[in-house]
Design a protein around this motif. Structure first.
Motif, PDB file in Angstrom:
ATOM      1  N   SER A  39       0.849  -1.284  -0.139  1.00 52.10           N
ATOM      2  CA  SER A  39       0.083  -0.165   0.245  1.00 52.10           C
ATOM      3  C   SER A  39       0.779   1.287   0.039  1.00 52.10           C
ATOM      4  O   SER A  39       0.589   2.303  -0.682  1.00 52.10           O
ATOM      5  N   THR A  40       1.985   1.188   0.839  1.00 53.46           N
ATOM      6  CA  THR A  40       2.962   2.291   0.727  1.00 53.46           C
ATOM      7  C   THR A  40       3.372   2.497  -0.677  1.00 53.46           C
ATOM      8  O   THR A  40       3.369   3.771  -1.381  1.00 53.46           O
ATOM      9  N   LEU A  41       3.782   1.277  -1.393  1.00 54.43           N
ATOM     10  CA  LEU A  41       4.501   1.620  -2.767  1.00 54.43           C
ATOM     11  C   LEU A  41       3.457   2.104  -3.751  1.00 54.43           C
ATOM     12  O   LEU A  41       3.886   3.014  -4.323  1.00 54.43           O
ATOM     13  N   VAL A  42       2.220   1.645  -3.547  1.00 48.28           N
ATOM     14  CA  VAL A  42       1.229   2.372  -4.317  1.00 48.28           C
ATOM     15  C   VAL A  42       1.074   3.634  -4.011  1.00 48.28           C
ATOM     16  O   VAL A  42       0.771   4.400  -5.362  1.00 48.28           O
ATOM     17  N   SER A  43       0.858   4.154  -2.939  1.00 46.91           N
ATOM     18  CA  SER A  43       0.966   5.499  -2.838  1.00 46.91           C
ATOM     19  C   SER A  43       1.986   6.246  -3.316  1.00 46.91           C
ATOM     20  O   SER A  43       1.744   7.342  -3.985  1.00 46.91           O
ATOM     21  N   VAL A  44       2.945   5.874  -3.154  1.00 36.27           N
ATOM     22  CA  VAL A  44       4.313   6.459  -3.710  1.00 36.27           C
ATOM     23  C   VAL A  44       4.405   6.577  -5.162  1.00 36.27           C
ATOM     24  O   VAL A  44       4.527   7.629  -5.858  1.00 36.27           O
ATOM     25  N   LEU A  45       3.622   5.299  -6.044  1.00 27.06           N
ATOM     26  CA  LEU A  45       3.493   5.397  -7.292  1.00 27.06           C
ATOM     27  C   LEU A  45       2.510   6.422  -7.782  1.00 27.06           C
ATOM     28  O   LEU A  45       2.742   7.037  -8.752  1.00 27.06           O
ATOM     29  N   ILE A  46       1.443   6.591  -7.028  1.00 27.23           N
ATOM     30  CA  ILE A  46       0.359   7.648  -7.164  1.00 27.23           C
ATOM     31  C   ILE A  46       0.981   8.895  -7.567  1.00 27.23           C
ATOM     32  O   ILE A  46       0.764   9.584  -8.217  1.00 27.23           O
ATOM     33  N   ILE A  47       1.508   9.222  -6.143  1.00 25.69           N
ATOM     34  CA  ILE A  47       2.368  10.470  -5.956  1.00 25.69           C
ATOM     35  C   ILE A  47       3.344  10.991  -7.179  1.00 25.69           C
ATOM     36  O   ILE A  47       3.108  11.918  -8.025  1.00 25.69           O
ATOM     37  N   GLY A  48       4.009   9.640  -7.476  1.00 28.02           N
ATOM     38  CA  GLY A  48       5.109   9.968  -8.585  1.00 28.02           C
ATOM     39  C   GLY A  48       4.387  10.230  -9.721  1.00 28.02           C
ATOM     40  O   GLY A  48       5.107  11.039 -10.863  1.00 28.02           O
ATOM     41  N   VAL A  49       3.277   9.482 -10.184  1.00 25.26           N
ATOM     42  CA  VAL A  49       2.668   9.689 -11.522  1.00 25.26           C
ATOM     43  C   VAL A  49       2.048  11.086 -11.660  1.00 25.26           C
ATOM     44  O   VAL A  49       2.300  11.805 -12.446  1.00 25.26           O
ATOM     45  N   LEU A 250       7.739  10.613   3.645  1.00 26.04           N
ATOM     46  CA  LEU A 250       8.101  10.172   2.340  1.00 26.04           C
ATOM     47  C   LEU A 250       6.935  10.916   1.463  1.00 26.04           C
ATOM     48  O   LEU A 250       7.667  11.130   0.165  1.00 26.04           O
ATOM     49  N   TYR A 251       5.811  10.908   1.654  1.00 26.80           N
ATOM     50  CA  TYR A 251       4.785  11.394   0.789  1.00 26.80           C
ATOM     51  C   TYR A 251       4.806  12.729   0.656  1.00 26.80           C
ATOM     52  O   TYR A 251       5.070  13.496  -0.559  1.00 26.80           O
ATOM     53  N   THR A 252       5.037  13.696   1.535  1.00 26.10           N
ATOM     54  CA  THR A 252       5.310  15.235   1.374  1.00 26.10           C
ATOM     55  C   THR A 252       6.634  15.596   0.641  1.00 26.10           C
ATOM     56  O   THR A 252       6.596  16.442  -0.246  1.00 26.10           O
ATOM     57  N   GLY A 253       7.782  14.854   0.985  1.00 21.48           N
ATOM     58  CA  GLY A 253       9.001  15.009   0.582  1.00 21.48           C
ATOM     59  C   GLY A 253       8.775  14.926  -0.997  1.00 21.48           C
ATOM     60  O   GLY A 253       9.166  15.687  -1.794  1.00 21.48           O
TER      61      GLY A 253
END
Lengths: 406, 293
Positions: A39-49, A250-253
Motif C-alpha cells: 500500500s505504501t508503494l502504491v501511494s508512492v507510485l500515485i504521487i510519482g505519477v 516520504l509522501y510530502t517530501g
C-alpha cells in the motif's frame, strides 16, 4: 520454612528499554508485512505519477505561429511572446512566432493552409486577428492586452501625456477585515487535513488491531508479566507513530520535490516551512490519538469487537477533520486551532495562510503534548483494566472500575 | 525459595483459592495437581502478579515478592498464544529481549532450544504453519530460554507426544540443576510421579496434600494384603486393624494401631498356611483420589 534463608538471585539488568524493544517489533512487523509495503508503494507510485505529469506539463511548449505583413504587427507578436514567458501557466508555456509574408493574400493563404495559426493585420481602422476558426483564447487575450497597451501609449504620446498618467487611480485594491485565505493555502491545508485524517484512521485501526490480536492470541499474558504495561503501550504508540510520520515524510517530501520541478517551483520554499510545521503537529496529534486507539483496542477482546469500541473515536477524528476544514475564518478558527487533534489540521493551515504568529503554534503544541500525556495515562488505565478480559467487549465503566492489577 | 502464605482469591462470591500456603524449593521440581477448576491457574497467576490475592502474601527468599522479581520468572500461561503470523525465530528473539536478553543472546538461545526440540529446520516458518504440538514446544522455549530465576508452567506437557515429553523433562531438569525452583501443573499423574521431587494437591481451592512422594505415602494408611489357605474372614476380628475387603482367601487391611501388623502372620499361621503377606504401596493416583475425595 525449614531450609536456611539464602539471598534471592539479583535482578538481571535490562540491556535496552522495553518500549524500544516493543517499538522495534511494531516497526519490523509492519515493514515485513506485505499489505503495508504494497500500500505504501502504491501511494508512492500515485504521487510519482501525479508529480511526473506536472513535470512533463511544465516542460511542454506549444508554439503559435502568427502571420504578419509589417513591422508593427511583428513587434506586437514579439511583445506577446515576451509577456507569455514571464507568466507561468498550468499546462506549460506558449511561444509566439511570426511568419513574415509580403501580402495580405499570402498571409490569408498561410492561415487557410494551416501553415499559420492566425494572421495579425493592422489597417487604418485598427487591428484584425484572422484564424481558420476562432484563435486560442490565450492568444486573443495576450494580443488584445499588448495591442491595447501599445495603442494607448501611442495615443497618450500624441495627446501629450503618458500611459501611466492616464492609468493613475484606476487600480481597484481589495482588502478584507478577516484576512482572505488564498486558494493555494486552502489547497495545501486541505491536502494536509486529508493526509492527517487518513493516516490517523488507518494507523489508529492498526494500533487497535495489534492490541486486540495480542489479547486474542493471549501472548499478552507473557508480555504483561515480563514488562510494565505502560512500556508496552509506549512502545506500540511510538512504533506506529514513527511509521506514520515516516510515511508522511516520504509522501510530502516526494510531493515537494515534484512541485520544485513544476511551474510552482517558486512556492516550494514557502511551502517547506508549512510542511515542517505540519509534520510537527502530525507527530503530536497522532501520538495523542494513538494512545486512545490502543485503549480502544484493549477494551475489545476479539477483532470483531473493535468496530464497537472504536466507533466513538472514528467519529471524533471525523468531526475534528470536518471542523478544521469548514470552520469559517476568524475567532472560531483561532480558538479551534488550539484544541488538540483539531489543531493538528488547523494550525498548519493558519501557518500556510500566514495569519498565525510564531508563538501560537508553540502554545498549540504544548496543549497537544499535555493532552497526549493525559491520554497515555488514561490509555494505560483502560489497558491494564481490560487486558485480561477475554470474552466480549468491556464497557467504559467496567474498564475504569477494574480492580485486577497487572 | 518461593513461598505462599495463606493466599486466598475470590471472584465475587466464589472462592477460587482458599487459604493456601506452600513453599517451592530451589533446585527441585514441584508438581501441581488438581481437578479442573481446583485453583491451579489462579494460584499461578497470583505468583506471576497477573492477579492480586484477596488475602495473604507471597515471599521470595524471605522477603515480599515484587513485580521486579516476577519479571525474572519464566512463565507459561494456561492460555497459549504467540504471534501466529510471525516467523518463529523472530518472535522468540523478541520474547527473549522482552525478558531482558540481548538480541544476540536471545538469538543463540532460541536456535539452541529449537535444535533441542527438533525444530531447527522450521525457524523461518510462520508459527501458524506448525502443528499444535510443535507450537506448544515453541511456547515452552519462550518460557525457559532466558534462564529465568524460577519457572511457573501451567500444563506444559499437555498435547505433547512422548518424545517431546522426554525432551521437555530434560530441559526442565537442566533448570533445576541450575538451582531454580520449578512449579508445573499437570493432569498426567504418572508424569508428575516420574518427574517431581515434591507434590502439591489442590482440591476446590484448598491445598489437601503436599510434600515429597515418600512423605505423601508415609501419610497414607499402612495397607497390607494377606492370602491364607482357608477363608480369610477371621481378620475382621483382629484388634488394631481395619478390614477393607475380604475375597475368599484374600483380605486387604489398614493398620489402625501401629504394631498390629505384627500379629497378623502369627494369627494366620495358627489357622493354616500363609501364602502372602505384603505391604501395599499406594500409587500416586490412589493417594490423589483419596485426598481429593
Amino acid at each position: 520454612m525449614t531450609t536456611p534463608e539464602q539471598l534471592p538471585p539479583p535482578h538481571r539488568p535490562r540491556p535496552s528499554a522495553p518500549w524500544q524493544v516493543v517499538a522495534r517489533r511494531e516497526v519490523m512487523a509492519k515493514l515485513t508485512d506485505r499489505t503495508f509495503v504494497v500500500s505504501t508503494l502504491v501511494s508512492v507510485l500515485i504521487i510519482g505519477v501525479i508529480v511526473g505529469i506536472q513535470v512533463v506539463l511544465a516542460q511542454r511548449t506549444t508554439t503559435e505561429t502568427i502571420a504578419v505583413t509589417d513591422d508593427r504587427a511583428a513587434a506586437v507578436v514579439a511583445g506577446v511572446d515576451a509577456a507569455a514567458q514571464e507568466m507561468p501557466v498550468l499546462g506549460g508555456r506558449t511561444r509566439y512566432e511570426t511568419v513574415r509574408v509580403a501580402s495580405d493574400a499570402a498571409a490569408r493563404t498561410l492561415v487557410a493552409d494551416d501553415d499559420a495559426d492566425a494572421y495579425l493585420a493592422v489597417g487604418p481602422d485598427g487591428w484584425t486577428l484572422l484564424g481558420r476558426s476562432a484563435p486560442a483564447a490565450t492568444t486573443q487575450l495576450f494580443l488584445g492586452q499588448v495591442i491595447a497597451d501599445q495603442t494607448m501609449a501611442d495615443n497618450a504620446a500624441r495627446a501629450g501625456t503618458s500611459l501611466e498618467t492616464l492609468r493613475q487611480g484606476t487600480d481597484l485594491q481589495v482588502e478584507t477585515l478577516d484576512g482572505a485565505r488564498s486558494g493555494l493555502a486552502t489547497g495545501v491545508g486541505f491536502a494536509f487535513a486529508l493526509l492527517f485524517y487518513m493516516s490517523a484512521l488507518t494507523f489508529g485501526i492498526q494500533i487497535a488491531t495489534s492490541v486486540v490480536e495480542e489479547k486474542q492470541s493471549r501472548i499478552v499474558e507473557i508480555l504483561a508479566t515480563a514488562i510494565p504495561v505502560r512500556q508496552l503501550l509506549y512502545g506500540k504508540v511510538l512504533g506506529n507513530t514513527a511509521l506514520a510520520v515516516g510515511q508522511m515524510v516520504l509522501y510530502t517530501g516526494l510531493g515537494l520535490v515534484g512541485l520544485s520541478f513544476s511551474n510552482y517551483a517558486g512556492i516550494v520554499s514557502s511551502l517547506a516551512g508549512s510542511v515542517a510545521w505540519f509534520l510537527v503537529f502530525f507527530l503530536a496529534g497522532f501520538a495523542a490519538l494513538a494512545c486512545v486507539w490502543a485503549a480502544s483496542g484493549a477494551m475489545a477482546s476479539r477483532n470483531e469487537d473493535i468496530g464497537a469500541t472504536s466507533g466513538p473515536l472514528m467519529w471524533v477524528t471525523m468531526i475534528a477533520f470536518f471542523a478544521a476544514l469548514f470552520v469559517p475564518d476568524g475567532l472560531w478558527q483561532q480558538l479551534l486551532s488550539y484544541v488538540p487533534v483539531v489543531s493538528s489540521i488547523l494550525m498548519p493551515m493558519r501557518l500556510a495562510d500566514g495569519n498565525a504568529t510564531w508563538w501560537e503554534p508553540v502554545i498549540a503544541l504544548l496543549v497537544t503534548l499535555a493532552f497526549g500525556v493525559a491520554m497515555v495515562r488514561l490509555g494505560e488505565r483502560l489497558y491494564r483494566n481490560s487486558l485480561y478480559h477475554t470474552s466480549g467487549k468491556l464497557s467504559l465503566r467496567q474498564a475504569f472500575a477494574g480492580t485486577d492489577q497487572v | 525459595m518461593l513461598a505462599l502464605h495463606h493466599i486466598t482469591r475470590r471472584f465475587g462470591a466464589a472462592v477460587a483459592v482458599d487459604d493456601v500456603s506452600f513453599t517451592i524449593t530451589p533446585g527441585a521440581m514441584t508438581g501441581f495437581v488438581g481437578a479442573n477448576g481446583a485453583g491451579k491457574t489462579t494460584t499461578m497467576r497470583m505468583i506471576m502478579g497477573v492477579l492480586e490475592p484477596s488475602a495473604g502474601g507471597l515471599t521470595w527468599y524471605g522477603r515480599p515478592l515484587t513485580r521486579a522479581d516476577a519479571e525474572d520468572f519464566g512463565y507459561m500461561p494456561e492460555e497459549r498464544g504467540l504471534y501466529p503470523k510471525q516467523r518463529i525465530l523472530d518472535q522468540l528473539i523478541y520474547l527473549g529481549e522482552i525478558q531482558k536478553m540481548t538480541r544476540g543472546d536471545a538469538r543463540r538461545a532460541a536456535i539452541d532450544h529449537l535444535d533441542r526440540f527438533g525444530l531447527a529446520g522450521r525457524m523461518h516458518d510462520h508459527l501458524e504453519a506448525l502443528s499444535l504440538g510443535n507450537q506448544q514446544r515453541v511456547q515452552i522455549i519462550a518460557a525457559v530460554m532466558s534462564a529465568p530465576t524460577a519457572l511457573i508452567l501451567d500444563e506444559p506437557f499437555s498435547g505433547l507426544d512422548p518424545g517431546a515429553v522426554d525432551a521437555m523433562s530434560e530441559v526442565l531438569r537442566t533448570h533445576t540443576e541450575r538451582g531454580i525452583p520449578v512449579l508445573f501443573s499437570s493432569h498426567q499423574l504418572d508424569l508428575v510421579d516420574r518427574l517431581c521431587d515434591s507434590l502439591l494437591i489442590l482440591s476446590h481451592g484448598r491445598l489437601v496434600a503436599s510434600g515429597s512422594e515418600d512423605q505423601l505415602r508415609a501419610g497414607a494408611p499402612h495397607r497390607y494384603r494377606i492370602r491364607v489357605s482357608g477363608d480369610a474372614g477371621w481378620v475382621r476380628d483382629v484388634p488394631g486393624i481395619a478390614c477393607l475387603d475380604v475375597d475368599g482367601t484374600t483380605a486387604l487391611v489398614d493398620i489402625t494401631t501401629p504394631g498390629a501388623e505384627l500379629t497378623l502372620p502369627r494369627a494366620a499361621l495358627d489357622r493354616g498356611d500363609l501364602y502372602e503377606f505384603a505391604r501395599v504401596v499406594p500409587s500416586l493416583s490412589e493417594i490423589y483420589r483419596e485426598v481429593t475425595a
